[in-house]
Design a protein around this motif. Structure first.
Motif, PDB file in Angstrom:
ATOM      1  N   GLU A   1      39.541  25.987  34.015  1.00  0.00           N
ATOM      2  CA  GLU A   1      40.510  26.621  33.112  1.00  0.00           C
ATOM      3  C   GLU A   1      41.849  26.854  33.794  1.00  0.00           C
ATOM      4  OE1 GLU A   1      39.302  30.184  31.123  1.00  0.00           O
ATOM      5  OE2 GLU A   1      37.232  29.532  30.981  1.00  0.00           O
TER       6      GLU A   1
ATOM      7  N   PRO B   1      34.123  35.599  48.128  1.00  0.00           N
ATOM      8  CA  PRO B   1      35.351  36.234  47.606  1.00  0.00           C
ATOM      9  C   PRO B   1      36.562  36.063  48.518  1.00  0.00           C
ATOM     10  CG  PRO B   1      33.489  37.737  47.430  1.00  0.00           C
ATOM     11  CD  PRO B   1      32.995  36.552  48.175  1.00  0.00           C
ATOM     12  N   ILE B   2      36.324  36.003  49.820  1.00  0.00           N
ATOM     13  CA  ILE B   2      37.458  35.879  50.744  1.00  0.00           C
ATOM     14  C   ILE B   2      38.260  34.602  50.464  1.00  0.00           C
ATOM     15  CG2 ILE B   2      36.029  34.796  52.544  1.00  0.00           C
ATOM     16  CD1 ILE B   2      39.017  37.114  53.187  1.00  0.00           C
TER      17      ILE B   2
ATOM     18  N   ALA C   1      34.630  41.566  43.304  1.00  0.00           N
ATOM     19  CA  ALA C   1      34.381  42.617  44.299  1.00  0.00           C
ATOM     20  C   ALA C   1      35.683  43.305  44.721  1.00  0.00           C
ATOM     21  CB  ALA C   1      33.696  42.011  45.518  1.00  0.00           C
ATOM     22  N   TYR C   2      36.777  42.560  44.627  1.00  0.00           N
ATOM     23  CA  TYR C   2      38.068  43.112  45.053  1.00  0.00           C
ATOM     24  C   TYR C   2      38.848  43.737  43.891  1.00  0.00           C
ATOM     25  CZ  TYR C   2      37.453  40.503  49.432  1.00  0.00           C
ATOM     26  OH  TYR C   2      36.992  40.017  50.627  1.00  0.00           O
TER      27      TYR C   2
ATOM     28  N   VAL D   1      40.407  28.452  41.907  1.00  0.00           N
ATOM     29  CA  VAL D   1      40.017  29.781  41.439  1.00  0.00           C
ATOM     30  C   VAL D   1      39.265  29.682  40.121  1.00  0.00           C
ATOM     31  CG1 VAL D   1      40.827  32.081  40.903  1.00  0.00           C
ATOM     32  CG2 VAL D   1      42.100  30.681  42.509  1.00  0.00           C
ATOM     33  N   GLU D   2      39.852  28.974  39.166  1.00  0.00           N
ATOM     34  CA  GLU D   2      39.177  28.735  37.883  1.00  0.00           C
ATOM     35  C   GLU D   2      38.928  27.233  37.813  1.00  0.00           C
ATOM     36  OE1 GLU D   2      40.398  31.677  34.502  1.00  0.00           O
ATOM     37  OE2 GLU D   2      42.210  30.704  35.222  1.00  0.00           O
TER      38      GLU D   2
ATOM     39  N   TRP E   1      44.567  32.966  46.383  1.00  0.00           N
ATOM     40  CA  TRP E   1      45.580  33.751  45.661  1.00  0.00           C
ATOM     41  C   TRP E   1      46.777  34.082  46.543  1.00  0.00           C
ATOM     42  CZ3 TRP E   1      46.418  33.928  40.841  1.00  0.00           C
ATOM     43  CH2 TRP E   1      45.368  33.779  39.934  1.00  0.00           C
TER      44      TRP E   1
ATOM     45  N   THR F   1      56.977  39.697  43.692  1.00  0.00           N
ATOM     46  CA  THR F   1      56.073  38.570  43.957  1.00  0.00           C
ATOM     47  C   THR F   1      54.642  39.079  44.137  1.00  0.00           C
ATOM     48  OG1 THR F   1      57.903  37.477  45.085  1.00  0.00           O
ATOM     49  CG2 THR F   1      55.736  36.538  45.404  1.00  0.00           C
ATOM     50  N   VAL F   2      54.502  40.185  44.850  1.00  0.00           N
ATOM     51  CA  VAL F   2      53.170  40.786  45.036  1.00  0.00           C
ATOM     52  C   VAL F   2      52.610  41.222  43.687  1.00  0.00           C
ATOM     53  CG1 VAL F   2      51.944  42.740  46.061  1.00  0.00           C
ATOM     54  CG2 VAL F   2      53.665  41.520  47.396  1.00  0.00           C
TER      55      VAL F   2
ATOM     56  N   ASP G   1      38.611  33.096  47.479  1.00  0.00           N
ATOM     57  CA  ASP G   1      39.423  33.338  46.283  1.00  0.00           C
ATOM     58  C   ASP G   1      40.684  34.100  46.669  1.00  0.00           C
ATOM     59  OD1 ASP G   1      38.063  32.042  44.380  1.00  0.00           O
ATOM     60  OD2 ASP G   1      36.986  33.775  43.595  1.00  0.00           O
ATOM     61  N   LEU G   2      40.473  35.110  47.507  1.00  0.00           N
ATOM     62  CA  LEU G   2      41.605  35.941  47.920  1.00  0.00           C
ATOM     63  C   LEU G   2      42.642  35.108  48.678  1.00  0.00           C
ATOM     64  CD1 LEU G   2      42.419  38.938  47.813  1.00  0.00           C
ATOM     65  CD2 LEU G   2      41.527  39.175  50.118  1.00  0.00           C
TER      66      LEU G   2
ATOM     67  N   VAL H   1      50.076  32.353  46.154  1.00  0.00           N
ATOM     68  CA  VAL H   1      51.058  32.604  45.087  1.00  0.00           C
ATOM     69  C   VAL H   1      52.418  33.063  45.631  1.00  0.00           C
ATOM     70  CG1 VAL H   1      51.563  33.950  43.008  1.00  0.00           C
ATOM     71  CG2 VAL H   1      49.303  32.969  43.345  1.00  0.00           C
ATOM     72  N   PRO H   2      52.459  34.053  46.556  1.00  0.00           N
ATOM     73  CA  PRO H   2      53.798  34.451  47.043  1.00  0.00           C
ATOM     74  C   PRO H   2      54.563  33.275  47.651  1.00  0.00           C
ATOM     75  CG  PRO H   2      52.129  36.011  47.775  1.00  0.00           C
ATOM     76  CD  PRO H   2      51.402  34.888  47.139  1.00  0.00           C
TER      77      PRO H   2
ATOM     78  N   THR I   1      51.502  38.198  41.687  1.00  0.00           N
ATOM     79  CA  THR I   1      50.262  37.633  42.227  1.00  0.00           C
ATOM     80  C   THR I   1      49.067  38.464  41.798  1.00  0.00           C
ATOM     81  OG1 THR I   1      51.528  36.977  44.159  1.00  0.00           O
ATOM     82  CG2 THR I   1      49.144  36.866  44.357  1.00  0.00           C
TER      83      THR I   1
ATOM     84  N   TYR J   1      43.995  36.683  29.059  1.00  0.00           N
ATOM     85  CA  TYR J   1      45.183  35.881  29.338  1.00  0.00           C
ATOM     86  C   TYR J   1      46.294  36.117  28.316  1.00  0.00           C
ATOM     87  CZ  TYR J   1      41.546  33.334  31.861  1.00  0.00           C
ATOM     88  OH  TYR J   1      40.503  32.993  32.683  1.00  0.00           O
TER      89      TYR J   1
ATOM     90  N   MET K   1      34.878  37.415  43.694  1.00  0.00           N
ATOM     91  CA  MET K   1      36.264  37.885  43.595  1.00  0.00           C
ATOM     92  C   MET K   1      36.334  39.247  42.912  1.00  0.00           C
ATOM     93  SD  MET K   1      39.220  36.953  44.519  1.00  0.00           S
ATOM     94  CE  MET K   1      40.891  37.438  44.233  1.00  0.00           C
TER      95      MET K   1
ATOM     96  N   HIS L   1      45.220  26.107  41.541  1.00  0.00           N
ATOM     97  CA  HIS L   1      44.591  27.062  40.617  1.00  0.00           C
ATOM     98  C   HIS L   1      43.144  26.672  40.310  1.00  0.00           C
ATOM     99  CE1 HIS L   1      44.572  30.262  37.644  1.00  0.00           C
ATOM    100  NE2 HIS L   1      43.879  29.434  36.883  1.00  0.00           N
TER     101      HIS L   1
ATOM    102  N   THR M   1      42.792  36.418  35.787  1.00  0.00           N
ATOM    103  CA  THR M   1      41.734  35.437  36.024  1.00  0.00           C
ATOM    104  C   THR M   1      40.375  36.114  36.157  1.00  0.00           C
ATOM    105  OG1 THR M   1      43.383  34.242  37.258  1.00  0.00           O
ATOM    106  CG2 THR M   1      41.157  33.465  37.466  1.00  0.00           C
TER     107      THR M   1
ATOM    108  N   LEU N   1      48.250  37.933  38.105  1.00  0.00           N
ATOM    109  CA  LEU N   1      47.549  36.670  37.841  1.00  0.00           C
ATOM    110  C   LEU N   1      46.085  36.759  38.276  1.00  0.00           C
ATOM    111  CD1 LEU N   1      50.309  34.122  38.984  1.00  0.00           C
ATOM    112  CD2 LEU N   1      49.597  34.611  36.653  1.00  0.00           C
ATOM    113  N   MET N   2      45.877  37.433  39.404  1.00  0.00           N
ATOM    114  CA  MET N   2      44.502  37.580  39.888  1.00  0.00           C
ATOM    115  C   MET N   2      43.668  38.403  38.911  1.00  0.00           C
ATOM    116  SD  MET N   2      45.404  38.269  43.885  1.00  0.00           S
ATOM    117  CE  MET N   2      43.836  38.196  44.673  1.00  0.00           C
TER     118      MET N   2
END
Lengths: 758, 133
Positions: free
Chosen positions: A311, A709-710, B3-4, A307-308, A716, B51-52, A712-713, A719-720, B55, B67, B1, A304, B62, B58-59
């Motif tokens: 925090e 950004p890619i 951006a998405y 990403v942050e 993420w 799960t998706v 960060d993606l 997570v799954p 995820t 939060y 990020m 994590h 952030t 959470l994204m």
């Protein structure tokens, strides 16, 4: 001479030869290490750094986590930069800027391509020149370079403090504010970074490679792969193909000739008498699961931070549990819980092998357990105080954070752990002794198991071979004795011997053929494994000889993995040999997973980064944790779980296992690990590799690139996979919990009767 | 990020719709006493979608720096989510009586509606937000 005796002689000769070379080269590494100057001076007479600055700087670096925050010479963590490569690039650009201002009156970045090329061509010989004076023990740099060094130093003083101008960078690097406590310590830290960068660019002899064999790749200063780097890469692939060919021939001629014995009508282990010390090992397995769950939580937290940076969903976590600490504990716990599973299995199985319960064995098992808990808690508390900069440098080495990945607990705790391992060795030895004295078809396999126990106990001592100020090249040499030889080598021998012993004890394999197989397998993987240690040391201030040996022998490590499918099939067939083997279905499934991940995690992803040329570009990118996660958990983690389940099966012979829970746990752990590898680590690593190839290594680790950004993606997308994996671990823990709390037990006679009828 | 952001929000919203649709379908199958209520295909599709969904949630948290346990509307959503899961498990699997199953199913649907309203209003009181503003 019998086949077994021949194999023992072969193993003995191999070990003597391999360790002779390993030790001799250790001496070479010591002699050829980059020099540590008494002072770095400018040619105008000013002192830039003293030896005390550099050495104290290294202690500072170790105190906040060392290799757990960024890396040095490519070894360490991934989120912050490689400090050697980062310094090198910044220093080169600062120096070019000074020259650009002098020659053209504008910054280097604003020059045309021709002018830049000219300045770069002029800089390369200047920055690569070796000005080490062996008599005066000084390094002399031009005053102009000293000015560039001062600029880079001020950047690091800002970065490791809490200055606003570097706040965004700290966030991206997952660094807490005031990572280093005082400005003086930050200045000294920069001195250490300078010295590692100096070794990375300075030619060992004029016109040749730098002390780190030209690592990192940095076109700006002429750091590119050496010719020997390329040649030994090619040779290593040839050795690999030749090895596979030879082993294939051996398999065709000798393998599978022995017919398996008819399996017994009932499970022989059902009649195993559980001694008090065997029963006492249960708590080892409970702790294994607790540590595993904590390790997963810390891994998620560490991920994590990508990403942050400071925090955790609104909590300022970096103020209490910074990245370098969560990563330290995550990596330490990986080794600790797996080792605890194996120690517990060893203690459980030793009296079963010999049929002998020595006096006070149970007390010894309990005492060792308490010692292990004290070590884990004590070492981790010390690391917290160190990373939070509350311990001070004087006691850091002994009680704080050594900063060497996987062996980073304080020296006091290391010694305590070594004593604990000696205690384990003593407990194993006295329980195994009657079996060792016997002369039957099991003698060799028991002997090999005991030898691996001795090796596990003694070889951890390699982690005690360095002191607080030992040269970093020497530390790396000994560190890899622990990480590679201890974990990847002797634990492997131990595991193979234990698994074979279990199958013999179950009556599915003849003792004689198991002995020959185990001895042969040990010879095969130690023939590559011992000298393969050097493949971790290509770029740690070593010579071409290390590259040659490391490349050649580590390629041989992959050879047995090419045939791992045969082993997996045999293991599977054992599970089908007789109806009562259904009792061991899930331990065996985990053993089959070990084979799968051995091929994928250790074989494919390991060899991906193994050759000198590949590692030159890939070291410290996300392709390293791709191998790390899939090999460490995939192989040793799965093995630890398999051995634990086997022991628990015997510890709780009457318990009815909830097959659904184990099935769910098995598949979620495997699917979760696969998703982590394929959705995040592999694509991130490949993107970084492309960036390193096109722009230099520093860029692949830079905030500029990793902040896209890619990335960060992709983080993420963990997570799954991580969620699925965590669910698997929780189900496994629940499964074991329910074996002790409100278990469902089957009457012994009914199940045996069924087995006998079928 | 950031951006998405639109794409991730779209994934989150669609996953919520799909997740509830699957739950609702299983609820109807339960009411019809169908043996497909807990069919593996439905269960595993549901796990995947959830799960998706998680995820993406959470994204978004952030990205927006909003939060649970910091911002009240997210705290309410998370607490209701826990209740929704418990009620869902009771409805589809654990409840001992038929009456309890039906009751749990209706309560789960109402809980979902409340979460939806909270998300739309960005206020812990959801449809009653105007009373507290």
């Amino acid at each position: 001479m019998s086949q077994t005796r021949r194999l023992w002689w072969g193993l003995g000769a191999l070990l003597v030869a391999s360790f002779s070379v390993l030790l001799y080269m250790g001496g070479e590494i010591h002699r050829a290490a980059p020099p540590m100057p008494e002072a770095v001076v400018a040619d105008n007479g000013e002192t830039v750094f003293t030896r005390a600055d550099i050495e104290t700087g290294r202690t500072v670096w170790q105190s906040f986590g060392g290799q757990q925050l960024g890396s040095i010479w490519g070894h360490g963590a991934l989120v912050a930069p490689d400090w050697s490569a980062d310094w090198l690039h910044r220093e080169a650009v600062a120096w070019l800027d000074l020259r650009a201002q002098q020659a053209y009156g504008k910054p280097y970045a604003e020059l045309g391509a021709g002018d830049r090329a000219r300045l770069e061509a002029e800089l390369k010989p200047d920055i690569r020149r070796n000005t080490w004076d062996g008599n005066a023990k000084t390094i002399t740099v031009p005053a102009e370079r000293a000015q560039a060094i001062a600029e880079v130093q001020s950047h690091y003083v800002s970065l490791f403090g809490d200055a606003a101008d570097t706040a965004a960078l700290r966030e991206t690097y997952a660094m807490k504010n005031n990572t280093v406590d005082t400005p003086e310590h930050r200045r000294q830290l920069a001195a250490f970074f300078f010295w590692t960068s100096w070794a990375a660019v300075t030619e060992r002899t004029p016109g040749e490679a730098s002390y780190t064999n030209n690592w990192p790749y940095e076109p700006l200063v002429g750091n590119a792969p050496t010719s020997s780097n390329f040649m030994w890469t090619v040779f290593s692939v040839l050795f690999l193909i030749a090895g596979i060919g030879l082993l294939g021939w051996h398999y065709a001629v000798y393998h599978g000739k022995d017919k398996a014995p008819p399996p017994p009508a009932t499970d022989p282990l059902r009649s195993l008498v559980l001694t008090p010390s065997m029963k006492a090992t249960a708590k080892y397995f409970w702790v294994v699961l607790a540590l595993f769950l904590v390790q997963i939580f810390l891994g998620a937290t560490t991920a994590h931070y990508q990403v942050e940076g400071q925090e955790f969903y609104g909590i300022q976590l970096a103020e209490y549990l910074p990245y370098s600490l969560t990563r330290s504990w995550h990596t330490q716990l990986a080794v600790l819980w797996i080792a605890t599973a194996w120690l517990g299995t060893g203690l459980f199985i030793a009296p079963a092998i010999s049929g002998h319960e020595p006096k006070f064995q149970r007390a010894g098992v309990n005492f060792l357990f308490v010692c292990l808990l004290i070590i884990v808690v004590g070492a981790f508390v010390g690391q917290w105080f160190a990373v939070m900069q509350k311990m001070g440098l004087a006691h850091n080495f002994w009680f704080g954070h050594q900063g060497w990945e996987y062996v980073d607990i304080g020296r006091f705790w290391q010694i305590f752990l070594f004593v604990g391992l000696m205690l384990w060795l003593a407990l194993m030895g006295r329980a195994l002794w009657p079996a060792l004295k016997r002369r039957d078809e099991m003698s060799s396999i028991v002997g090999l198991q005991f030898l691996s126990t001795v090796a596990i106990g003694l070889f951890y001592a390699a982690g005690l071979m360095w002191g607080e100020h030992t040269h970093i090249s020497d530390v790396e040499y000994w560190r890899w004795w622990v990480v590679h030889l201890w974990v990847e080598g002797f634990f492997e021998v131990f595991a193979v011997a234990v698994m074979s012993f279990l199958f013999v004890k179950l009556g599915l394999v003849r003792g004689s053929s198991a002995t020959a197989n185990v001895l042969f397998a040990t010879i095969i993987f130690l023939s590559g494994g011992v000298l393969g240690t050097f493949h971790h040391l290509y770029f740690t201030g070593t010579t071409t000889g290390v590259v040659a040996l490391g490349a050649s022998f580590s390629a041989l490590e992959v050879v047995p993995l090419a045939f791992i499918g045969i082993e997996a099939y045999e293991t599977y067939m054992h599970s089908q040999a007789t109806p009562w083997m259904a009792r061991y279905r899930w331990p065996i499934m985990f053993f089959i997973a070990v084979s799968f991940w051995n091929l994928v995690g250790a074989g494919l992803f390991g060899f991906l980064i193994n050759t000198p040329l590949a590692l030159y570009y890939m070291q410290g990118l996300n392709l390293t944790p791709l191998h790390g996660h899939t090999a460490l958990f995939g192989v040793y983690g799965m093995l630890g779980i398999g051995l634990m389940l086997f022991s628990i099966r015997c510890l709780k012979p009457d318990a009815i296992w909830n097959e659904g829970r184990l099935r769910a746990s098995f598949w979620t752990l495997n699917i979760g690990l696969s998703l982590m590898a394929l959705l995040t680590l592999l694509p991130m690593g490949l993107l970084q590799l492309n960036a390193a190839l096109e722009n230099g290594y520093w860029y692949a680790r830079s905030a500029e690139f990793m902040g896209k950004p890619i990335f960060d993606l992709l983080v993420w997308l963990r997570v799954p996979g991580d969620t699925i994996f965590s669910v698997g671990a929780l189900i496994l823990a629940w499964f074991v919990f329910r074996l002790w709390v409100a278990p469902r037990n089957a009457p012994l006679a009914i199940e045996d009767g069924e087995a006998a009828r079928s | 990020m950031i951006a998405y952001y639109p794409q991730i929000k779209a994934v989150h919203v669609h996953a919520i719709g799909l997740s509830f649709a699957i739950f609702f379908l299983r609820g109807l199958l339960m009411l019809a006493r169908s043996r497909f209520t807990n069919h593996a295909a439905l269960r595993y599709t549901s796990y995947t979608v959830d799960t998706v969904l998680l995820t993406a949630a959470l994204m978004l948290a952030t990205m927006l720096h909003q939060y649970p346990f910091v911002h009240h509307w997210l705290t309410a959503k998370v607490l209701l989510l826990v209740a929704y899961i418990v009620l869902g498990v009771l409805a589809l699997k654990r409840a001992k009586t038929r009456q309890a199953q039906i009751l749990a199913f209706v309560a789960a649907c109402l809980t979902f509606a409340m979460m939806f309203a909270i998300a739309r209003a960005h206020h812990w009181a959801g449809p009653f937000a105007s009373l507290f503003r």
